[in-house]
Design a protein around this motif. Structure first.
Motif, PDB file in Angstrom:
ATOM      1  N   TYR A 223       0.868  -1.168   0.000  1.00  0.00           N
ATOM      2  CA  TYR A 223       0.000   0.000   0.000  1.00  0.00           C
ATOM      3  C   TYR A 223       0.911   1.226   0.000  1.00  0.00           C
ATOM      4  CZ  TYR A 223      -4.045  -2.923   1.097  1.00  0.00           C
ATOM      5  OH  TYR A 223      -5.047  -3.860   1.049  1.00  0.00           O
ATOM      6  N   PRO A 224       0.707   2.172  -0.910  1.00  0.00           N
ATOM      7  CA  PRO A 224       1.640   3.291  -1.057  1.00  0.00           C
ATOM      8  C   PRO A 224       1.769   4.170   0.189  1.00  0.00           C
ATOM      9  CG  PRO A 224       0.162   3.147  -2.942  1.00  0.00           C
ATOM     10  CD  PRO A 224      -0.362   2.219  -1.911  1.00  0.00           C
ATOM     11  N   LEU A 225       0.693   4.279   0.978  1.00  0.00           N
ATOM     12  CA  LEU A 225       0.703   5.158   2.142  1.00  0.00           C
ATOM     13  C   LEU A 225       0.155   4.427   3.358  1.00  0.00           C
ATOM     14  CD1 LEU A 225      -0.711   8.468   0.587  1.00  0.00           C
ATOM     15  CD2 LEU A 225       1.660   8.004   1.216  1.00  0.00           C
TER      16      LEU A 225
ATOM     17  N   SER B 210      -6.044  10.469  10.702  1.00  0.00           N
ATOM     18  CA  SER B 210      -4.684  11.021  10.682  1.00  0.00           C
ATOM     19  C   SER B 210      -4.007  10.789  12.024  1.00  0.00           C
ATOM     20  CB  SER B 210      -4.718  12.522  10.377  1.00  0.00           C
ATOM     21  OG  SER B 210      -5.193  12.774   9.087  1.00  0.00           O
ATOM     22  N   TYR B 211      -4.722  11.054  13.088  1.00  0.00           N
ATOM     23  CA  TYR B 211      -4.193  10.895  14.440  1.00  0.00           C
ATOM     24  C   TYR B 211      -3.797   9.439  14.704  1.00  0.00           C
ATOM     25  CZ  TYR B 211      -4.067  11.375  19.579  1.00  0.00           C
ATOM     26  OH  TYR B 211      -3.691  11.378  20.897  1.00  0.00           O
TER      27      TYR B 211
ATOM     28  N   LEU C 247       2.930  16.421   6.876  1.00  0.00           N
ATOM     29  CA  LEU C 247       1.621  17.057   6.935  1.00  0.00           C
ATOM     30  C   LEU C 247       0.501  16.049   6.725  1.00  0.00           C
ATOM     31  CD1 LEU C 247       2.416  20.165   4.683  1.00  0.00           C
ATOM     32  CD2 LEU C 247       2.724  19.942   7.138  1.00  0.00           C
ATOM     33  N   PHE C 248      -0.502  16.092   7.612  1.00  0.00           N
ATOM     34  CA  PHE C 248      -1.682  15.241   7.504  1.00  0.00           C
ATOM     35  C   PHE C 248      -2.916  16.147   7.510  1.00  0.00           C
ATOM     36  CE2 PHE C 248       1.476  12.346   8.969  1.00  0.00           C
ATOM     37  CZ  PHE C 248       1.054  11.048   8.701  1.00  0.00           C
TER      38      PHE C 248
ATOM     39  N   GLY D 132       0.114  18.119   1.237  1.00  0.00           N
ATOM     40  CA  GLY D 132      -0.450  18.017   2.569  1.00  0.00           C
ATOM     41  C   GLY D 132      -1.066  16.697   2.933  1.00  0.00           C
ATOM     42  N   ARG D 133      -1.117  15.769   1.994  1.00  0.00           N
ATOM     43  CA  ARG D 133      -1.690  14.435   2.274  1.00  0.00           C
ATOM     44  C   ARG D 133      -0.554  13.468   2.592  1.00  0.00           C
ATOM     45  NH1 ARG D 133      -4.862  18.401  -0.425  1.00  0.00           N
ATOM     46  NH2 ARG D 133      -7.046  17.730  -0.417  1.00  0.00           N
ATOM     47  N   GLN D 134      -0.030  13.546   3.800  1.00  0.00           N
ATOM     48  CA  GLN D 134       1.129  12.790   4.258  1.00  0.00           C
ATOM     49  C   GLN D 134       2.423  13.239   3.573  1.00  0.00           C
ATOM     50  OE1 GLN D 134       0.845   8.597   4.955  1.00  0.00           O
ATOM     51  NE2 GLN D 134      -1.312   8.660   5.499  1.00  0.00           N
TER      52      GLN D 134
END
Length: 291
Positions: free
Chosen positions: A115-117, A181-182, A169-170, A155-157
């Protein structure tokens, strides 16, 4: 729920989608999240074409309890309260209606080498992307290669180096995105946290949603810094978790500098900003307004 003033409630959006989808040709294929009752029912009730569903495997579900951020807990067909056998988060899970027997559609099992992230929510993004790409004719090898080379952005990880240290950044702008995110940061071993809460037009002016977020194991953080236009509202929210040693800044530059200066070797500053706050942070970190 960060955008109620602009978009209305979840049911308002679903009503508009139903109307739009009903106008589509029978040749249209929809790719839908089977784990979301409202999304799944869009195709079940309002389309005639062949539709495809993605969703998590049983072993990937994490809980049996709906959280405060759940938006769709009633049957979209008859209105009865849904039963969730297993849940991923919010209202996404293995669901069924005890009254009219509507239930989660069957999904095609998909195997992933990676999974990429990180984060459970990004598993959904990956499942959706792979299913769409397969329908467009890409081979599994080509898709896997693309996933392996994927880098998060905007901003998406996204990870940005600042003063020789890493800042990640999340984007977190409603209860569900904040909670996920948390949780993802904690899985990654985060110890330094910067929370930034704004209430500008892109964020939504109503920030009452922060009282629907969950902050488990908050004492595990070595450093918590709070900033943004509504910094003191967020500070009050954190205070209610009995975390006493956080710092609050009215100046965002000072907040970021304090967070980075407090990092040890090989540590990362994790930032949870609302949308306009994310833009401000990126401008400070990169010296650029957008990309």
């Amino acid at each position: 729920r960060d955008q109620l003033d602009r978009y209305g409630e979840v049911n308002t959006i679903v009503t508009k989608w139903k109307h739009a989808i009903s106008q589509l040709s029978e040749k249209t294929t929809l790719v839908l999240n089977a784990d979301d009752p409202q999304i799944a029912y869009l195709a079940i009730a309002h389309t005639k074409g062949d539709n495809l569903y993605f969703g998590l495997q049983d072993a990937q579900f994490s809980t049996k309890e709906t959280d405060h951020a759940a938006d769709s807990v009633s049957c979209p067909k008859c209105g009865a309260r849904l039963q969730f056998e297993k849940l991923a988060f919010s209202h996404l899970g293995k669901w069924k209606c005890p009254k009219c027997d509507l239930k989660r559609p069957a999904i095609k099992p998909q195997a992933f080498s990676l999974y990429p992230l990180p984060g459970l929510y990004n598993k959904y993004n990956t499942l959706a992307a792979k299913l769409v790409l397969q329908q467009l004719g890409f081979s599994d090898n080509a898709i896997d290669d693309a996933f392996a080379a994927f880098k998060p952005a905007f901003g998406r990880q996204e990870i940005v180096e600042y003063k020789g240290k890493k800042v990640q950044l999340f984007l977190s702008k409603n209860p569900t995105s904040f909670n996920q995110s948390y949780a993802t940061m904690q899985e990654m071993g985060a110890k330094h946290l910067l929370l930034i809460l704004n209430d500008r037009i892109p964020d939504g002016r109503d920030i009452s949603w922060i009282w629907d977020v969950d902050l488990p194991q908050i004492q595990s953080f070595e450093q918590i810094i709070i900033a943004g236009d509504r910094a003191y509202d967020m500070a009050l929210r954190v205070k209610y978790e009995d975390y006493k040693d956080f710092q609050t800044f009215e100046n965002l530059q000072q907040a970021i500098d304090a967070g980075v200066d407090g990092l040890g070797r090989d540590q990362t500053l994790y930032v949870l900003p609302t949308y306009s706050a994310m833009l401000e942070v990126r401008k400070i970190l990169t010296g650029k307004k957008i990309l």
